[in-house]
Design an enzyme around this catalytic site. Sequence first.
Site, PDB file in Angstrom:
ATOM      1  N   LYS A 167       0.836  -1.202   0.000  1.00 13.74           N
ATOM      2  CA  LYS A 167       0.000   0.000   0.000  1.00 13.74           C
ATOM      3  C   LYS A 167       0.873   1.257   0.000  1.00 13.74           C
ATOM      4  CE  LYS A 167      -3.766  -2.529   0.583  1.00 13.74           C
ATOM      5  NZ  LYS A 167      -4.820  -2.656  -0.425  1.00 13.74           N
ATOM      6  N   HIS A 286      -5.851 -13.958  -7.652  1.00 10.98           N
ATOM      7  CA  HIS A 286      -6.745 -12.938  -7.113  1.00 10.98           C
ATOM      8  C   HIS A 286      -8.101 -13.066  -7.799  1.00 10.98           C
ATOM      9  CE1 HIS A 286      -8.332  -9.104  -5.727  1.00 10.98           C
ATOM     10  NE2 HIS A 286      -7.289  -8.989  -4.919  1.00 10.98           N
TER      11      HIS A 286
END
Length: 469
Positions: A167, A286
């Site tokens: 992040k 994912h």
Amino acid sequence: MSKKYDAGVKEYRDTYWTPDYIPLDTDLLACFKCTGQEGVPREEVAAAVAAESSTGTWSTVWSELLTDLEFYKGRCYRIEEVPGDKESFYAFIAYPLDLFEEGSVTNVLTSLVGNVFGFKALRHLRLEDIRFPLAFIKTCGGPPNGIQVERDRMNKYGRPLLGCTIKPKLGLSGKNYGRVVYECLRGGLDFTKDDENINSQPFQRWQNRFEFVAEAVKTAEQETGERKGHYLNCTANTPEEMYERAEFAKELGQPIIMHDYITGGFTANTGLARWCRKNGILLHIHRAMHAVIDRHPKHGIHFRVLAKCLRLSGGDQLHTGTVVGKLEGDRQTTLGYIDQLRESFVPEDRTRGNFFDQDWASMPGVFAVASGGIHVWHMPALVAIFGDDSVLQFGGGTHGHPWGSAAGAAANRVALEACVKARNAGREIEKESRDILLEAAKHSPELAIALETWKEIKFEFDTVDKLDV
């Protein structure tokens, strides 16, 4: 004598509603939740689904006489009530195996969830579950490595694996991205990962990211003495570019790559899984875009189907939600499709959403990945729910630590090992979660700060898609 051809239109139920049919072991079975238009009989709605997802069309055609329709047609053999829903019903349909190309999840889904979802006679349609017969499973490659091989490659045993998403997921340069990877891995994580939408953008081209990440992984391994990895997202605009990225990751000596299997497509995913198996690379999957397909309780495809299809198509890790974090998914439903990822045989169990017995034979299992809005206070529940064959990924729960990503990683590692130790000692870690974490925090200032930082953070929203029990 030739058969007589009667042109015209007839009701689907005359051909495709067969309540006396007993499914064969080689049949592919599907359960649909159907909501028909007012006035249309349930048998006609169910038969229409069976017809359009197999051999049928809206009109009788002369070319039916050129084949054996009785052999090839889908058959709706049972209708059941949906508990608590007077509008909808379950339709169970059997398909002969010869309708599907061997080893092709793409072909199965094209048939079962193709045009039929646009039928005017239906208000809603949802594919709840599929029973894949062994004869089909044996034609699929499945996970390129599987749980045991991954543990052996990474030399990690007896606990869940620990990871995090980098992040901010967009906007970092390649060099700064690599710096964050290094901080997390040296702090105690096993893996870091690209997020689903990191590919090759102007702020960070993929080659640049791969090189800086490889350097970070190598340095962290040297400092910690542990095997480390980063999921390098190889999802790309074309298959050729996807394989180019995978080859470069291999050249850099990286143990694991990543693919967005729904947006990338099952054809691309199956091909990449085969490449990983051939080249000895782990494959993280994912599920970006899944909620568009699976979240509505009456329309779409349930995630348990998408999870089953992924195991067949190939992947070593798959995101499954967290139960306790920010993403949709109740406990029993999540456990149901985790079983489908990891077990060799899963019995029918409506309390977990499994409508059929599913025999996976010797196909390797897939690590369940818990990711999305989780932090150290969730650790005891995550260990209890997901067990050892899982990857627990803390993004904001790592980088949001007041002392930085390395401290956040250390806090998560200490919390994980404390929970595993308590579980192995026979303690009920969910009931004793507070005591376990506070005891561990006495010896870890990083964990103590993390517990204080996230003590008020909860995601207490009701689940939209609940089990029909």
